[in-house]
Design a protein around this motif. Structure first.
Motif, mmCIF file in Angstrom:
data_model
loop_
_atom_site.group_PDB
_atom_site.id
_atom_site.type_symbol
_atom_site.label_atom_id
_atom_site.label_comp_id
_atom_site.label_asym_id
_atom_site.label_seq_id
_atom_site.Cartn_x
_atom_site.Cartn_y
_atom_site.Cartn_z
ATOM 1 N N ASP A 168 1.036 10.083 -3.243
ATOM 2 C CA ASP A 168 0.648 9.088 -2.475
ATOM 3 C C ASP A 168 -0.578 9.190 -2.502
ATOM 4 O O ASP A 168 -0.942 10.482 -1.225
ATOM 5 C CB ASP A 168 1.907 8.610 -1.502
ATOM 6 C CG ASP A 168 2.685 8.433 -2.281
ATOM 7 O OD1 ASP A 168 3.240 8.329 -3.050
ATOM 8 O OD2 ASP A 168 4.130 8.204 -0.838
ATOM 9 N N ASP A 169 -1.309 8.392 -1.729
ATOM 10 C CA ASP A 169 -2.793 8.029 -1.916
ATOM 11 C C ASP A 169 -2.968 8.130 -0.242
ATOM 12 O O ASP A 169 -4.139 8.344 0.102
ATOM 13 C CB ASP A 169 -3.737 6.961 -2.089
ATOM 14 C CG ASP A 169 -4.007 7.704 -3.776
ATOM 15 O OD1 ASP A 169 -3.496 8.748 -3.786
ATOM 16 O OD2 ASP A 169 -4.031 6.494 -4.689
ATOM 17 N N TYR A 170 -2.376 7.069 0.079
ATOM 18 C CA TYR A 170 -2.001 6.790 1.516
ATOM 19 C C TYR A 170 -0.588 7.158 2.370
ATOM 20 O O TYR A 170 -0.271 6.050 2.303
ATOM 21 C CB TYR A 170 -2.025 5.474 1.571
ATOM 22 C CG TYR A 170 -3.441 5.204 1.177
ATOM 23 C CD1 TYR A 170 -5.361 5.304 1.950
ATOM 24 C CD2 TYR A 170 -3.381 4.507 0.499
ATOM 25 C CE1 TYR A 170 -6.161 4.866 1.241
ATOM 26 C CE2 TYR A 170 -5.702 4.682 0.060
ATOM 27 C CZ TYR A 170 -6.369 4.789 0.150
ATOM 28 O OH TYR A 170 -7.785 4.334 -0.544
ATOM 29 N N GLY B 231 0.638 -0.913 -0.018
ATOM 30 C CA GLY B 231 -0.023 -0.076 0.105
ATOM 31 C C GLY B 231 1.029 0.986 0.116
ATOM 32 O O GLY B 231 2.293 1.286 -0.227
ATOM 33 N N GLY B 232 0.399 2.690 0.073
ATOM 34 C CA GLY B 232 1.556 3.677 -0.271
ATOM 35 C C GLY B 232 0.830 4.350 -0.638
ATOM 36 O O GLY B 232 -0.472 5.415 -0.932
ATOM 37 N N ASP C 76 1.141 5.064 5.412
ATOM 38 C CA ASP C 76 1.423 3.836 4.987
ATOM 39 C C ASP C 76 2.567 3.522 4.230
ATOM 40 O O ASP C 76 3.326 2.778 4.183
ATOM 41 C CB ASP C 76 0.376 2.911 4.108
ATOM 42 C CG ASP C 76 -1.064 2.746 4.644
ATOM 43 O OD1 ASP C 76 -1.028 2.575 6.006
ATOM 44 O OD2 ASP C 76 -2.019 2.519 3.827
ATOM 45 N N SER C 77 3.275 4.882 3.679
ATOM 46 C CA SER C 77 3.864 4.940 2.738
ATOM 47 C C SER C 77 5.233 4.761 4.024
ATOM 48 O O SER C 77 6.578 4.421 3.360
ATOM 49 C CB SER C 77 4.270 6.318 1.713
ATOM 50 O OG SER C 77 3.299 5.543 0.515
ATOM 51 N N ASP D 117 -3.026 1.832 -3.198
ATOM 52 C CA ASP D 117 -3.177 0.939 -1.753
ATOM 53 C C ASP D 117 -3.221 -0.418 -2.180
ATOM 54 O O ASP D 117 -2.527 -1.079 -1.932
ATOM 55 C CB ASP D 117 -5.308 1.098 -2.275
ATOM 56 C CG ASP D 117 -5.966 0.744 -0.860
ATOM 57 O OD1 ASP D 117 -4.829 0.211 -0.094
ATOM 58 O OD2 ASP D 117 -6.894 0.685 -0.429
#
Length: 279
Positions: A228-230, A188-189, A233-234, A192
């Motif tokens: 980055d969507d998340y 993810g990160g 998480d990255s 997703d």
């Protein structure tokens, strides 16, 4: 073409094209005076980002990591917006090695954003067809699902022409995919469904962090992209897998870096060994 050779495995970087994207977007909340010390920027505030797939030859098979920016897939407007002044030359790169796209056995897709997945298909006689028709294409299940059903944010980067022609070739996994010396791990990160790739060969380790560490300048775990969507998480993924890599004195390989193809880092983050990109 630059190479990295382990005991039994050879890595060769192919010519997949180039983009020039906004440096602020690529380094998120990091101030320009900091990131611009680490990576060159032009007068449009853009940084050069390669899109060069890695051909990995192991156990008599040909594996490709990512697929390049493609050729003939982008409109003139998209080329301007994405700073593309060079498109893929994958077929020519393979030909120089005595190979063709028909010889690719596996394509390992860390994620399916356009700049990674455009090279999977091409237009032929008015329709899109697979570039690597004999290959098994590997993706995380989460990424494959979102690719086909993008949300309001991701629909700009997940393109139907990149997945419809190859859907019968795709194999998905939930958490890990293990195959010989290869392991793909869902992190993810960045997206997703983003994954990294770990390769082990007789005590030597290579970690392909993909867009969790898109360039050598992104090694600080807090330096993540605005794309980055998340982002948390990255950060967590970088903390875990960079520690894993450094404990093993592993190579980090790059798809996007315009300076280095692969590096090793010491415990303080200094580059100890490197393979530079030939310009």
């Amino acid at each position: 073409m630059e190479k990295l050779e382990l005991t039994n495995i050879r890595f060769t970087w192919l010519k997949g094209g180039v983009t020039h994207l906004d440096g602020g977007a690529m380094f998120g909340v990091v101030p320009k005076p900091l990131w611009s010390r680490k990576y060159d920027v032009n007068d449009k505030n853009q940084i050069e980002l390669r899109t060069d797939p890695i051909l990995i030859q192991a156990n008599g098979k040909n594996y490709l990591v990512e697929s390049g920016i493609g050729n003939g897939k982008l409109t003139d407007k998209q080329k301007r917006n994405f700073g593309v002044d060079e498109e893929s030359e994958i077929e020519q790169s393979l030909e120089a090695m005595g190979l063709s796209p028909l010889d690719i056995d596996y394509v390992l897709m860390t994620h399916m954003h356009y700049d990674h997945a455009n090279g999977l298909t091409k237009e032929q006689n008015g329709e899109f067809v697979s570039v690597f028709p004999n290959a098994t294409i590997v993706s995380s299940e989460v990424e494959w699902d979102e690719l086909r059903n993008p949300n309001i944010r991701s629909k700009a980067t997940y393109w139907k022409e990149n997945w419809e022609p190859i859907q019968e070739q795709v194999v998905t996994f939930k958490e890990e995919w293990n195959h010989g010396p290869f392991k793909m791990v869902h992190t993810g990160g960045h997206s997703d469904g983003h994954s990294i790739i770990i390769i082990e060969d007789e005590g030597e380790t290579v970690v392909h962090m993909a867009d969790l560490m898109a360039t050598h300048a992104h090694q600080n775990v807090l330096w993540v992209m605005a794309y980055d969507d998340y982002p948390m998480d990255s950060i967590a993924g970088k903390q875990k897998w960079m520690k894993f890599a450094q404990e093993r004195n592993a190579w980090f390989t790059f798809y996007h870096d315009a300076v280095y193809r692969a590096i090793k880092l010491d415990e303080y983050g200094a580059i100890t060994t490197a393979i530079k990109r030939e310009k």
